[in-house]
Scaffold this motif. Structure first.
Motif, short mmCIF file in Angstrom:
data_model
loop_
_atom_site.label_atom_id
_atom_site.label_comp_id
_atom_site.label_asym_id
_atom_site.label_seq_id
_atom_site.Cartn_x
_atom_site.Cartn_y
_atom_site.Cartn_z
N MET A 1 31.10 24.22 78.88
CA MET A 1 29.85 24.48 78.15
C MET A 1 30.06 24.16 76.68
O MET A 1 31.16 24.32 76.16
N GLN A 2 29.00 23.71 76.02
CA GLN A 2 29.06 23.47 74.58
C GLN A 2 27.67 23.61 73.99
O GLN A 2 26.67 23.62 74.70
N THR A 3 27.61 23.77 72.69
CA THR A 3 26.33 23.84 72.00
C THR A 3 26.09 22.52 71.26
O THR A 3 27.03 21.79 70.95
N GLY A 4 24.86 22.23 70.98
CA GLY A 4 24.53 20.99 70.27
C GLY A 4 23.04 20.91 70.02
O GLY A 4 22.33 21.90 70.03
N LEU B 1 25.47 22.44 79.66
CA LEU B 1 26.38 22.75 80.76
C LEU B 1 26.82 21.43 81.39
O LEU B 1 25.98 20.60 81.73
N ASN B 2 28.12 21.24 81.55
CA ASN B 2 28.65 19.99 82.07
C ASN B 2 29.22 20.18 83.47
O ASN B 2 29.98 21.12 83.71
N PRO C 1 25.18 22.48 104.04
CA PRO C 1 26.45 21.90 104.45
C PRO C 1 27.17 21.15 103.33
O PRO C 1 28.35 20.87 103.43
N ASP C 2 26.46 20.76 102.28
CA ASP C 2 27.09 20.01 101.18
C ASP C 2 26.74 20.65 99.85
O ASP C 2 25.65 21.21 99.69
N ALA C 3 27.65 20.54 98.91
CA ALA C 3 27.42 21.07 97.57
C ALA C 3 26.46 20.15 96.81
O ALA C 3 26.31 18.97 97.13
N ILE C 4 25.79 20.72 95.82
CA ILE C 4 24.92 19.95 94.93
C ILE C 4 25.63 19.84 93.57
O ILE C 4 26.12 20.84 93.04
N HIS C 5 25.68 18.62 93.03
CA HIS C 5 26.33 18.40 91.74
C HIS C 5 25.31 17.94 90.70
O HIS C 5 24.46 17.10 90.98
N ILE C 6 25.38 18.52 89.53
CA ILE C 6 24.55 18.11 88.39
C ILE C 6 25.50 17.71 87.27
O ILE C 6 26.38 18.49 86.88
N LYS C 7 25.33 16.51 86.76
CA LYS C 7 26.24 16.02 85.72
C LYS C 7 26.09 16.81 84.43
O LYS C 7 27.07 17.28 83.85
N LYS C 8 24.84 16.96 83.96
CA LYS C 8 24.58 17.70 82.72
C LYS C 8 23.27 18.47 82.83
O LYS C 8 22.31 17.99 83.43
N LEU C 9 23.28 19.66 82.23
CA LEU C 9 22.07 20.47 82.16
C LEU C 9 21.96 20.99 80.73
O LEU C 9 22.87 21.65 80.23
N PHE C 10 20.85 20.63 80.07
CA PHE C 10 20.58 21.09 78.71
C PHE C 10 19.52 22.19 78.77
O PHE C 10 18.46 21.99 79.36
N VAL C 11 19.80 23.32 78.17
CA VAL C 11 18.82 24.40 78.04
C VAL C 11 18.59 24.62 76.56
O VAL C 11 19.52 24.99 75.82
N ILE D 1 13.18 34.39 71.10
CA ILE D 1 13.53 33.07 71.64
C ILE D 1 12.38 32.53 72.49
O ILE D 1 11.89 33.20 73.40
N GLN D 2 11.94 31.31 72.15
CA GLN D 2 10.88 30.63 72.89
C GLN D 2 11.49 29.43 73.62
O GLN D 2 12.18 28.62 73.00
N PRO D 3 11.24 29.31 74.95
CA PRO D 3 11.81 28.18 75.69
C PRO D 3 11.29 26.87 75.16
O PRO D 3 10.12 26.74 74.81
N GLY D 4 12.18 25.88 75.08
CA GLY D 4 11.79 24.59 74.52
C GLY D 4 12.08 23.40 75.41
O GLY D 4 11.29 22.48 75.52
N LEU D 5 13.25 23.43 76.08
CA LEU D 5 13.68 22.23 76.80
C LEU D 5 14.53 22.60 78.00
O LEU D 5 15.40 23.48 77.91
N LEU D 6 14.27 21.95 79.12
CA LEU D 6 15.15 22.01 80.28
C LEU D 6 15.35 20.56 80.71
O LEU D 6 14.38 19.89 81.08
N TYR D 7 16.58 20.08 80.63
CA TYR D 7 16.86 18.67 80.87
C TYR D 7 18.00 18.57 81.88
O TYR D 7 19.09 19.08 81.66
N ILE D 8 17.70 17.95 83.03
CA ILE D 8 18.70 17.74 84.08
C ILE D 8 19.05 16.26 84.10
O ILE D 8 18.16 15.41 84.23
N ASP D 9 20.33 15.96 83.98
CA ASP D 9 20.79 14.56 83.96
C ASP D 9 21.72 14.32 85.14
O ASP D 9 22.78 14.92 85.25
N THR D 10 21.29 13.47 86.05
CA THR D 10 22.04 13.00 87.21
C THR D 10 22.22 14.08 88.27
O THR D 10 23.07 14.97 88.15
N ILE D 11 21.40 13.99 89.30
CA ILE D 11 21.46 14.90 90.45
C ILE D 11 21.06 14.14 91.70
O ILE D 11 20.21 13.25 91.66
N HIS D 12 21.71 14.47 92.82
CA HIS D 12 21.38 13.87 94.12
C HIS D 12 21.09 14.99 95.10
O HIS D 12 21.89 15.92 95.24
#
Length: 199
Positions: free
Chosen positions: A63-66, A76-77, A85-95, A108-119
Motif C-alpha cells: 500500500m502507498q499514498t499518492g 493498493l497494489n 474455484p479461482d482467485a481474483i487478482h486486481i493489479k491496482k486499486l486507488f481509493v 471525508i467525502q468520497p472522490g475516486l474509486l479506480y480499478i486497474d487491470t482485473i479479469h
C-alpha cells in the motif's frame, strides 16, 4: 495610465493567489506522500475490512499514498481475493477523497474509486449469475441481496468510478462462451446524476 494601474494591481493579486495555491498544493502533496510508511501499518486492517465486505479472504501486496489528478489517494497494489474455484487478482486499486468537498464539509467525502487491470469469469447457474472467486450460497439469498445493496451504497456516492483494462469471460447455460476484452469505462457522479462513458 490611470486605467493601467488598477489592472496591474489586479494581475499582481491574481498571480499572488495562484502562487499561494501552487505552494499549498505542493505542501499537501508532500505531506500526503509522507504518510506512506504510516499507511503500511494499516494493511492488515484494510485486508480485514475488504474480507468482511466481499465475504472472501483478501490479501494486499503493498500500500502507498499518492495523488491521482487532484485526488489524494490510497493505492493498493496487487490485491488477491482468495475465492473458489479461482482467485481474483486486481493489479491496482486507488481509493481517493475529494479534498475540496472534505474541507468544506469538514468530513471525508468520497472522490475516486479506480480499478486497474482485473479479469473476471462469470457463469450462469439457473436463473443466477455467479462470479468465480465470489461465492454465492443459494441458501442465503437474502443475505446476498443485502450484501449487494451494501456494495452499491459504497459505490453510489463516489464522484468518479474508473475501471481500466478489465476483461470478462461469460459462460451461459448452454455453454456458450462470450469473451469481453479490454473493457474501459468511467462513471462520473454529478449530484447523484451519473454520466457513463466506456469502450
Amino acid at each position: 495610465m490611470s486605467h493601467k494601474a488598477p489592472i496591474h494591481k489586479l494581475l499582481k493579486k491574481v498571480w499572488l493567489g495562484v502562487a499561494v495555491l501552487i505552494i499549498f498544493a505542493a505542501l499537501c502533496s508532500s505531506v500526503f506522500r509522507s504518510l506512506t510508511p504510516l499507511a503500511t501499518h494499516y494493511k492488515k486492517d484494510v485486508e480485514h475490512h475488504l474480507t468482511q465486505l466481499l465475504g472472501e479472504p483478501v490479501s494486499i501486496h503493498s500500500m502507498q499514498t499518492g495523488w491521482y489528478w487532484f485526488h489524494p489517494v490510497l493505492q493498493l497494489n496487487h490485491i488477491t481475493i482468495h475465492g473458489k474455484p479461482d482467485a481474483i487478482h486486481i493489479k491496482k486499486l486507488f481509493v481517493g477523497v475529494n479534498l475540496f468537498k472534505s474541507l468544506i464539509h469538514w468530513r471525508i467525502q468520497p472522490g475516486l474509486l479506480y480499478i486497474d487491470t482485473i479479469h473476471l469469469v462469470a457463469r450462469k447457474k439457473g436463473t443466477q449469475w455467479a462470479v468465480d472467486g465470489l461465492s454465492i450460497n443459494p441458501q442465503v439469498h437474502y443475505a446476498f441481496v443485502e450484501h449487494t445493496q451494501h456494495l452499491i451504497a459504497i459505490l453510489a456516492p463516489q464522484e468518479r468510478l474508473l475501471i481500466k483494462h478489465a476483461s470478462i469471460d461469460l459462460f451461459t447455460d448452454n455453454r456458450h462462451f462470450i469473451p469481453i476484452k479490454n473493457l474501459n469505462f468511467s462513471i462520473v457522479n454529478h449530484g447523484m446524476n451519473y454520466k457513463i462513458k466506456g469502450t
